[in-house]
Design a protein around this motif. Structure first.
Motif, PDB file in Angstrom:
ATOM      1  N   ARG A 402      36.797  49.320  17.664  1.00 37.22           N
ATOM      2  CA  ARG A 402      36.721  50.083  16.408  1.00 37.22           C
ATOM      3  C   ARG A 402      35.344  49.932  15.767  1.00 37.22           C
ATOM      4  O   ARG A 402      34.735  50.882  15.295  1.00 37.22           O
ATOM      5  CB  ARG A 402      37.820  49.621  15.446  1.00 37.22           C
ATOM      6  CG  ARG A 402      39.175  50.206  15.796  1.00 37.22           C
ATOM      7  CD  ARG A 402      40.174  49.954  14.699  1.00 37.22           C
ATOM      8  NE  ARG A 402      40.383  48.542  14.477  1.00 37.22           N
ATOM      9  CZ  ARG A 402      41.178  47.787  15.237  1.00 37.22           C
ATOM     10  NH1 ARG A 402      41.824  48.323  16.277  1.00 37.22           N
ATOM     11  NH2 ARG A 402      41.316  46.521  14.967  1.00 37.22           N
ATOM     12  N   ASN A 403      34.792  48.719  15.766  1.00 35.50           N
ATOM     13  CA  ASN A 403      33.468  48.486  15.189  1.00 35.50           C
ATOM     14  C   ASN A 403      32.390  49.228  15.953  1.00 35.50           C
ATOM     15  O   ASN A 403      31.453  49.778  15.359  1.00 35.50           O
ATOM     16  CB  ASN A 403      33.148  46.983  15.182  1.00 35.50           C
ATOM     17  CG  ASN A 403      33.729  46.317  13.941  1.00 35.50           C
ATOM     18  OD1 ASN A 403      33.747  46.931  12.868  1.00 35.50           O
ATOM     19  ND2 ASN A 403      34.236  45.102  14.088  1.00 35.50           N
ATOM     20  N   ALA A 404      32.519  49.278  17.279  1.00 31.59           N
ATOM     21  CA  ALA A 404      31.528  49.985  18.098  1.00 31.59           C
ATOM     22  C   ALA A 404      31.552  51.475  17.757  1.00 31.59           C
ATOM     23  O   ALA A 404      30.493  52.124  17.607  1.00 31.59           O
ATOM     24  CB  ALA A 404      31.817  49.754  19.571  1.00 31.59           C
ATOM     25  N   GLU A 405      32.801  52.023  17.621  1.00 25.31           N
ATOM     26  CA  GLU A 405      32.923  53.454  17.267  1.00 25.31           C
ATOM     27  C   GLU A 405      32.296  53.715  15.900  1.00 25.31           C
ATOM     28  O   GLU A 405      31.573  54.682  15.713  1.00 25.31           O
ATOM     29  CB  GLU A 405      34.398  53.856  17.257  1.00 25.31           C
ATOM     30  CG  GLU A 405      34.974  54.014  18.653  1.00 25.31           C
ATOM     31  CD  GLU A 405      36.512  54.125  18.667  1.00 25.31           C
ATOM     32  OE1 GLU A 405      37.070  54.269  19.751  1.00 25.31           O
ATOM     33  OE2 GLU A 405      37.115  54.014  17.560  1.00 25.31           O
ATOM     34  N   ALA A 406      32.562  52.825  14.947  1.00 29.80           N
ATOM     35  CA  ALA A 406      32.011  52.972  13.595  1.00 29.80           C
ATOM     36  C   ALA A 406      30.487  52.959  13.658  1.00 29.80           C
ATOM     37  O   ALA A 406      29.793  53.764  13.014  1.00 29.80           O
ATOM     38  CB  ALA A 406      32.527  51.863  12.696  1.00 29.80           C
ATOM     39  N   ASN A 417      22.363  53.863   7.939  1.00 34.32           N
ATOM     40  CA  ASN A 417      22.299  52.674   7.076  1.00 34.32           C
ATOM     41  C   ASN A 417      22.265  51.423   7.975  1.00 34.32           C
ATOM     42  O   ASN A 417      23.275  50.965   8.494  1.00 34.32           O
ATOM     43  CB  ASN A 417      23.544  52.650   6.166  1.00 34.32           C
ATOM     44  CG  ASN A 417      23.468  51.487   5.188  1.00 34.32           C
ATOM     45  OD1 ASN A 417      22.677  50.571   5.382  1.00 34.32           O
ATOM     46  ND2 ASN A 417      24.281  51.562   4.142  1.00 34.32           N
ATOM     47  N   LEU A 418      21.047  50.923   8.189  1.00 34.72           N
ATOM     48  CA  LEU A 418      20.892  49.823   9.150  1.00 34.72           C
ATOM     49  C   LEU A 418      21.604  48.543   8.696  1.00 34.72           C
ATOM     50  O   LEU A 418      22.057  47.752   9.524  1.00 34.72           O
ATOM     51  CB  LEU A 418      19.409  49.540   9.395  1.00 34.72           C
ATOM     52  CG  LEU A 418      18.706  50.625  10.219  1.00 34.72           C
ATOM     53  CD1 LEU A 418      17.242  50.270  10.418  1.00 34.72           C
ATOM     54  CD2 LEU A 418      19.366  50.826  11.572  1.00 34.72           C
ATOM     55  N   ALA A 423      25.799  44.630   9.867  1.00 34.67           N
ATOM     56  CA  ALA A 423      27.062  43.938   9.542  1.00 34.67           C
ATOM     57  C   ALA A 423      28.106  44.195  10.626  1.00 34.67           C
ATOM     58  O   ALA A 423      28.848  43.284  11.042  1.00 34.67           O
ATOM     59  CB  ALA A 423      27.579  44.410   8.185  1.00 34.67           C
ATOM     60  N   ILE A 424      28.122  45.480  11.129  1.00 31.80           N
ATOM     61  CA  ILE A 424      29.098  45.814  12.184  1.00 31.80           C
ATOM     62  C   ILE A 424      28.810  44.996  13.452  1.00 31.80           C
ATOM     63  O   ILE A 424      29.708  44.425  14.092  1.00 31.80           O
ATOM     64  CB  ILE A 424      29.057  47.339  12.489  1.00 31.80           C
ATOM     65  CG1 ILE A 424      29.702  48.100  11.331  1.00 31.80           C
ATOM     66  CG2 ILE A 424      29.777  47.654  13.793  1.00 31.80           C
ATOM     67  CD1 ILE A 424      29.535  49.591  11.398  1.00 31.80           C
ATOM     68  N   ILE A 425      27.501  44.904  13.796  1.00 31.58           N
ATOM     69  CA  ILE A 425      27.149  44.152  15.021  1.00 31.58           C
ATOM     70  C   ILE A 425      27.543  42.673  14.865  1.00 31.58           C
ATOM     71  O   ILE A 425      28.050  42.052  15.806  1.00 31.58           O
ATOM     72  CB  ILE A 425      25.649  44.312  15.331  1.00 31.58           C
ATOM     73  CG1 ILE A 425      25.397  45.762  15.791  1.00 31.58           C
ATOM     74  CG2 ILE A 425      25.206  43.332  16.428  1.00 31.58           C
ATOM     75  CD1 ILE A 425      23.952  46.135  15.968  1.00 31.58           C
ATOM     76  N   ALA A 426      27.345  42.133  13.644  1.00 34.04           N
ATOM     77  CA  ALA A 426      27.740  40.719  13.417  1.00 34.04           C
ATOM     78  C   ALA A 426      29.243  40.551  13.616  1.00 34.04           C
ATOM     79  O   ALA A 426      29.715  39.573  14.225  1.00 34.04           O
ATOM     80  CB  ALA A 426      27.344  40.287  12.003  1.00 34.04           C
ATOM     81  N   ASP A 427      30.024  41.572  13.102  1.00 34.43           N
ATOM     82  CA  ASP A 427      31.481  41.531  13.306  1.00 34.43           C
ATOM     83  C   ASP A 427      31.834  41.549  14.783  1.00 34.43           C
ATOM     84  O   ASP A 427      32.714  40.811  15.250  1.00 34.43           O
ATOM     85  CB  ASP A 427      32.140  42.755  12.636  1.00 34.43           C
ATOM     86  CG  ASP A 427      32.409  42.485  11.152  1.00 34.43           C
ATOM     87  OD1 ASP A 427      32.089  41.349  10.721  1.00 34.43           O
ATOM     88  OD2 ASP A 427      32.920  43.387  10.467  1.00 34.43           O
ATOM     89  N   ILE A 428      31.104  42.455  15.502  1.00 31.50           N
ATOM     90  CA  ILE A 428      31.382  42.581  16.950  1.00 31.50           C
ATOM     91  C   ILE A 428      31.132  41.231  17.633  1.00 31.50           C
ATOM     92  O   ILE A 428      31.929  40.757  18.447  1.00 31.50           O
ATOM     93  CB  ILE A 428      30.498  43.679  17.590  1.00 31.50           C
ATOM     94  CG1 ILE A 428      30.981  45.058  17.121  1.00 31.50           C
ATOM     95  CG2 ILE A 428      30.515  43.597  19.111  1.00 31.50           C
ATOM     96  CD1 ILE A 428      30.138  46.226  17.598  1.00 31.50           C
ATOM     97  N   ARG A 429      29.994  40.580  17.238  1.00 35.96           N
ATOM     98  CA  ARG A 429      29.675  39.299  17.878  1.00 35.96           C
ATOM     99  C   ARG A 429      30.785  38.257  17.593  1.00 35.96           C
ATOM    100  O   ARG A 429      31.206  37.539  18.484  1.00 35.96           O
ATOM    101  CB  ARG A 429      28.325  38.800  17.356  1.00 35.96           C
ATOM    102  CG  ARG A 429      27.978  37.462  17.992  1.00 35.96           C
ATOM    103  CD  ARG A 429      26.629  36.936  17.603  1.00 35.96           C
ATOM    104  NE  ARG A 429      25.551  37.709  18.146  1.00 35.96           N
ATOM    105  CZ  ARG A 429      24.509  38.127  17.440  1.00 35.96           C
ATOM    106  NH1 ARG A 429      24.471  37.864  16.149  1.00 35.96           N
ATOM    107  NH2 ARG A 429      23.544  38.799  18.002  1.00 35.96           N
TER     108      ARG A 429
END
Ligand code: ADP
Length: 611
Positions: A402-406, A417-418, A423-429
């Motif tokens: 879901r985070n990757a899609e977002a 919005n970098l 923040a999304i990449i941190a969640d993915i990690r």
């Protein structure tokens, strides 16, 4: 030819024969003094007999007096050596009596010798007597002097000593010897002295019987001595027999014998022992040579064990590997004992060796089989956890997706919005790490086989187990509670194997809660300090419990009450706990449910644990 000319030479030759036999024994014996005294007695009795024979044939008073004078020497030697015999053979009696008797007697005889004529007993005339079978012989008419009283006192002291020694020997239980030797010496001493006194006074007309009496004494002494020799011979035969039996037993049991002489640093080893080390029969072995033949990893341990035995332990016991000349390695079990010398210091070590290579190989194989079984148990256990764990993995993987899609959507924006993307990449990690941890734990459980102990924190161990079973517990609607007393010391153990035990007990607890399903279903895992040096971990549930008549069987291999159970979880758990030096037991809890408690030894060095 008359009986006098036959009997006395026979007595002389009998004495000389006995003397020679005992001289031979005395030369080859360790306990030789009694034989030496016997030899001297026999020689002196033979001499006395020869002098008696001369008196029997004497034609003049001077001839008789000369014999009486010279008889001092054999008589003194005879009495002294009989006394010495009793002293050394019996080992009893008051020695001062013996010394006094011999000294007084010898004193009277010295007086006899130094004078130009006999002073103890002097012949004043001779008589020609005809007796038994018309045999003619000479007997002297003897006057006794004050010296003969001195001689008598000496003889009485000797008799008192023999009596005293015989009584002591009798009390010690050697009655036969005391009676035969002591009794005959006293009897014949008194008899010959009494007979000589009667003869001297002319009251009886026979030859002197001193030689004959002492021949009887010699026979009694010789009988007991030969008994000793026979006993030694029998002992030697028995020893030989027992040696052969021992040899046979050693050969059958493939036992090697060894003896280490500490002073000479020499090791004697029998053929079997040499074969075990592949050392040739003619090779000289010492401690350095022995140590060199050991496996380098075992040398220090063996040296320590020997050192401990020599410095107080006395017993030596060690299993080690010998490196063979042919290149192989042989496991040897050695047992030994230290022997102390007169000063209480170790002088010798003696022991046996046994080839235990086959046993060690079997042990290793058994260990491997146990490891494989434990591993199989873990794999099957993981099968039970698999669906719940798959579910647990699904969650982070779904979140990652879901985070990757977002993130993709954000990136389609011309001005993305970098901050959001970061923040999304941190969640993915984070999700990826969570999934990775689950997989790591699974992999660790499935992979490891050998037991590898180290310091572990019990609370960390319980947290790990909670992470692995949480999903399954949630799926079953069971509350999993961990109660860990604060500041528990570290334990010594293998992380994966202990996890296996705990997971197995937790799954069993949850299984006991599934039918009928209850709202307050709960499994509590707790840890506390039990007796000193041990921690106790308990896994408790409020399920259906164990039927009381089955409590004894739950640890039996293949005991199961579950339709698809294998009955191997608890036996494997028990083996693991025992291997850790602990103990596991099952009980029913008051109010329903079962509890499994096991102990684990605390880590000796109390190092900060890590998992
Ligand atoms: P399995 O789980 O394959 O049956 P185990 O050796 O783990 O093998 O357990 C053996 C048996 O012990 C189980 O079948 C069950 O009858 C009994 N048992 C084990 N744990 C519990 C428990 N917590 N409550 C009730 N019975 C239990």
């Amino acid at each position: 030819m008359n009986w006098v000319t036959v009997l006395w030479p026979m007595m002389i030759s009998a004495c000389l024969t006995l003397a020679l036999i005992n001289l031979r024994i005395a030369l080859g014996e360790v306990k030789r003094l009694p034989h030496v005294f016997f030899f001297l007695s026999a020689i002196s009795v033979a001499t006395v007999c020869a002098l008696e024979l001369t008196i029997l044939r004497a034609e003049s008073v001077d001839q008789v007096n000369e014999c009486l004078r010279w008889s001092s020497i054999p008589l003194t030697v005879m009495v002294a050596s009989v006394t010495g015999f009793i002293w050394t053979f019996f080992g009893t009696g008051r020695h001062w009596m013996a010394v006094a008797g011999v000294v007084i007697l010898a004193g009277s005889q010295v007086a006899n010798l130094v004078s130009s004529h006999p002073v103890v007993r002097r012949a004043s005339a001779i008589r020609k007597v005809e007796t038994l079978g018309g045999v003619r012989f000479t007997t002297p008419v003897v006057t006794e002097t004050a010296w003969s009283v001195v001689e008598m006192i000496g003889v009485l002291f000797v008799i008192a000593f023999v009596f005293d020694a015989s009584i002591a020997l009798w009390r010690r239980g050697e009655k036969r010897r005391a009676l035969i030797v002591g009794g005959s010496i006293i009897f014949f001493f008194l008899a010959s002295r009494g007979h000589a006194a009667l003869l001297d006074k002319g009251l009886v007309q026979t030859p002197y019987l001193v030689g004959l009496s002492f021949l009887a004494v010699l026979v009694a002494m010789g009988h007991e001595l030969s008994d000793e020799v026979f006993r030694a011979a029998k002992l030697s035969r028995d020893l030989h027999e027992s040696e052969r039996r021992m040899d046979l037993a050693a050969h059958a049991a493939k036992l090697g014998f060894w003896t280490w002489n500490l002073a000479k640093d020499e090791i004697w080893a029998n053929a079997t022992a040499r074969r075990l080390f592949e050392v040739p029969m003619d090779e000289h072995i010492n401690m350095a040579r022995f140590v060199v033949s050991l496996h380098p990893d075992d040398r220090e341990g063996v040296e320590k064990a020997i050192h401990a035995a020599l410095h107080g332990g006395m017993e030596y016991e060690k299993d080690y590997r010998a490196v063979l000349a042919s290149g192989g390695v042989r496991w040897i079990s050695a047992r030994g004992r230290v022997e102390l010398g007169n000063h209480g210091r170790p002088v010798l070590m003696r022991g046996v060796l046994l080839d235990i290579t086959a046993q060690k190989t079997a042990d290793t194989e058994l260990q491997q089989l146990r490891g494989q079984l434990a591993h199989a148990g873990r794999v099957s256990m993981m099968g039970q956890l698999a669906s719940a764990l798959a579910h647990e993995l699904n969650q982070p993987l779904g979140a990652i997706l879901r985070n990757a899609e977002a993130a993709e959507l954000f990136m389609q924006d011309p001005e993305p919005n970098l901050e959001e993307v970061r923040a999304i990449i941190a969640d993915i990690r984070r999700d990826d790490q969570r999934a990775g941890e689950v997989i790591d734990r699974l992999r660790a459980l499935l992979k490891r086989r050998d037991i590898e102990t180290r310091a572990l924190s019990v609370s960390a161990l319980l947290e790990e187990v909670r992470a692995l079973t949480r999903a399954d517990a949630a799926a079953r609607g069971v509350k999993l509670e961990i109660q860990c007393a604060p500041d528990l010391p570290a334990i010594r153990g293998d992380r994966v194997h202990l996890q296996q035990v705990l997971i197995n007990l937790i799954i069993n607890g949850m299984d006991a809660l599934s039918e009928p399903r209850r709202a307050d279903a709960c499994v509590i895992v707790s840890a506390r300090r039990a007796r000193p040096g041990f921690l106790e971990v308990a896994v408790m549930d409020n399920g259906h419990g164990i039927p009381p008549d089955r409590l004894e069987n739950v640890f039996d291999p293949f005991f199961t009450t579950k339709p698809h159970g294998m009955g191997m979880g608890l036996p494997i758990s028990r083996t693991i706990i025992q291997t850790h030096g602990g103990h596991i037991a099952a009980e029913n809890v008051e109010g329903g449910g079962a509890a499994f408690r096991f102990t684990l030894p605390e880590d000796g060095d109390h190092n900060a644990p890590s998992i």
